[in-house]
Design a protein around this motif. Structure first.
Motif, PDB file in Angstrom:
ATOM      1  N   ASP A 120      37.598  37.825  29.006  1.00  0.00           N
ATOM      2  CA  ASP A 120      38.286  38.536  30.088  1.00  0.00           C
ATOM      3  C   ASP A 120      39.071  37.474  30.832  1.00  0.00           C
ATOM      4  O   ASP A 120      38.541  36.757  31.674  1.00  0.00           O
ATOM      5  CB  ASP A 120      37.269  39.230  30.992  1.00  0.00           C
ATOM      6  CG  ASP A 120      37.919  40.147  32.019  1.00  0.00           C
ATOM      7  OD1 ASP A 120      39.171  40.202  32.067  1.00  0.00           O
ATOM      8  OD2 ASP A 120      37.178  40.789  32.770  1.00  0.00           O
ATOM      9  N   CYS A 153      39.457  37.196  35.013  1.00  0.00           N
ATOM     10  CA  CYS A 153      38.420  38.225  35.165  1.00  0.00           C
ATOM     11  C   CYS A 153      38.250  38.742  36.587  1.00  0.00           C
ATOM     12  O   CYS A 153      37.686  39.815  36.787  1.00  0.00           O
ATOM     13  CB  CYS A 153      37.094  37.722  34.632  1.00  0.00           C
ATOM     14  SG  CYS A 153      36.350  36.356  35.543  1.00  0.00           S
ATOM     15  N   GLY A 176      35.164  40.765  38.000  1.00  0.00           N
ATOM     16  CA  GLY A 176      34.289  41.073  36.876  1.00  0.00           C
ATOM     17  C   GLY A 176      34.183  42.550  36.567  1.00  0.00           C
ATOM     18  O   GLY A 176      33.291  42.979  35.843  1.00  0.00           O
ATOM     19  N   THR A 178      34.757  42.749  33.025  1.00  0.00           N
ATOM     20  CA  THR A 178      33.822  41.834  32.362  1.00  0.00           C
ATOM     21  C   THR A 178      32.475  42.516  32.169  1.00  0.00           C
ATOM     22  O   THR A 178      31.870  42.428  31.092  1.00  0.00           O
ATOM     23  CB  THR A 178      33.627  40.544  33.192  1.00  0.00           C
ATOM     24  OG1 THR A 178      34.874  40.109  33.729  1.00  0.00           O
ATOM     25  CG2 THR A 178      33.034  39.441  32.352  1.00  0.00           C
ATOM     26  N   GLY A 219      33.916  35.256  30.885  1.00  0.00           N
ATOM     27  CA  GLY A 219      34.714  35.564  32.067  1.00  0.00           C
ATOM     28  C   GLY A 219      35.457  34.295  32.457  1.00  0.00           C
ATOM     29  O   GLY A 219      34.834  33.251  32.688  1.00  0.00           O
ATOM     30  N   ASP A 236      38.516  32.539  34.845  1.00  0.00           N
ATOM     31  CA  ASP A 236      39.380  32.685  36.005  1.00  0.00           C
ATOM     32  C   ASP A 236      39.697  31.316  36.591  1.00  0.00           C
ATOM     33  O   ASP A 236      38.943  30.355  36.412  1.00  0.00           O
ATOM     34  CB  ASP A 236      38.735  33.567  37.073  1.00  0.00           C
ATOM     35  CG  ASP A 236      39.764  34.295  37.924  1.00  0.00           C
ATOM     36  OD1 ASP A 236      39.960  35.502  37.718  1.00  0.00           O
ATOM     37  OD2 ASP A 236      40.387  33.638  38.788  1.00  0.00           O
ATOM     38  N   ALA A 260      32.400  37.761  39.854  1.00  0.00           N
ATOM     39  CA  ALA A 260      32.212  38.300  38.504  1.00  0.00           C
ATOM     40  C   ALA A 260      30.768  38.093  38.045  1.00  0.00           C
ATOM     41  O   ALA A 260      30.178  38.981  37.421  1.00  0.00           O
ATOM     42  CB  ALA A 260      33.187  37.639  37.533  1.00  0.00           C
TER      43      ALA A 260
END
Length: 196
Positions: free
Chosen positions: A42, A45, A48, A51, A65, A67, A76
């Motif tokens: 993801d 993400c 989340g 996610t 995840g 980011d 997340a």
């Protein structure tokens, strides 16, 4: 500084906004073809929201995840609390293939691709992070004027000029990296957005 590395116009909306726009994240993930046992990323993400749905769908598979913002990764992780199939990576999307370690079956980019300064370069980086025949899904806004895409009675999404062109199964872009070829385009998918 993180703010300087964020894509333009990609401020993170609150959770109520996500719930209003995507009331069934598990249904979205299934519709995108994410299957049990896959390794999925993801990318960007955020909270989340997707996610967690991905983690439920892949079961014994693996979810990453990813980011740029450590605060988003913290959120997340909370969304996926108790799920043992998740891993968290902090980094720049343009370094995905290096940071992810092993190739993925699937990469999802939801609500951020429109802001990528160099979409082709980002697609190339994603292609480099995928297994042969891996898939990239881009969920993005319809190319309608921003005033026409309301969520919770307010215009939402990127500015009108930043929205991706509408196409009907017509390739918007195609990149090849090693064994992977990634095509990305907009096509009819979900209520106020398009998926690829």
């Amino acid at each position: 500084m993180i703010q300087e590395r964020l894509f333009p116009a990609t401020g993170m909306p609150d959770r109520n906004w996500w719930q209003a726009l995507w009331p069934d994240p598990d249904g979205v993930i299934k519709a995108l073809g994410i299957k049990p046992g896959m390794t999925v990323v993801d990318l960007g993400c955020g909270y989340g929201y997707f996610t967690a749905a991905m983690a439920r769908q892949v079961g014994a598979g693996h979810v990453i995840g990813f980011d740029l913002d450590p605060k988003m990764l913290d959120q997340a992780q909370l969304a996926c609390e108790g799920m043992t199939n998740c891993e968290w990576l902090l980094g720049d999307a343009m370094e995905l293939s290096r940071l992810a370690g092993a190739p993925a079956d699937y990469v999802l980019i939801a609500n951020t691709f429109h802001g990528a300064p160099n979409k082709t370069a980002l697609a190339r980086e994603v292609a480099a992070a995928l297994k042969p025949n891996g898939r990239l899904a881009i969920v993005n806004w319809y190319p309608l004027p921003r005033e026409e895409t309301t969520v919770l009675d307010q215009p939402r999404g990127p500015s009108t000029p930043m929205r991706m062109e509408l196409c009907s199964k017509v390739v918007y872009g195609r990149v090849t990296t090693g064994l992977n070829e990634v095509a990305y385009c907009c096509y009819k998918g979900f209520p106020t957005q398009r998926a690829t």
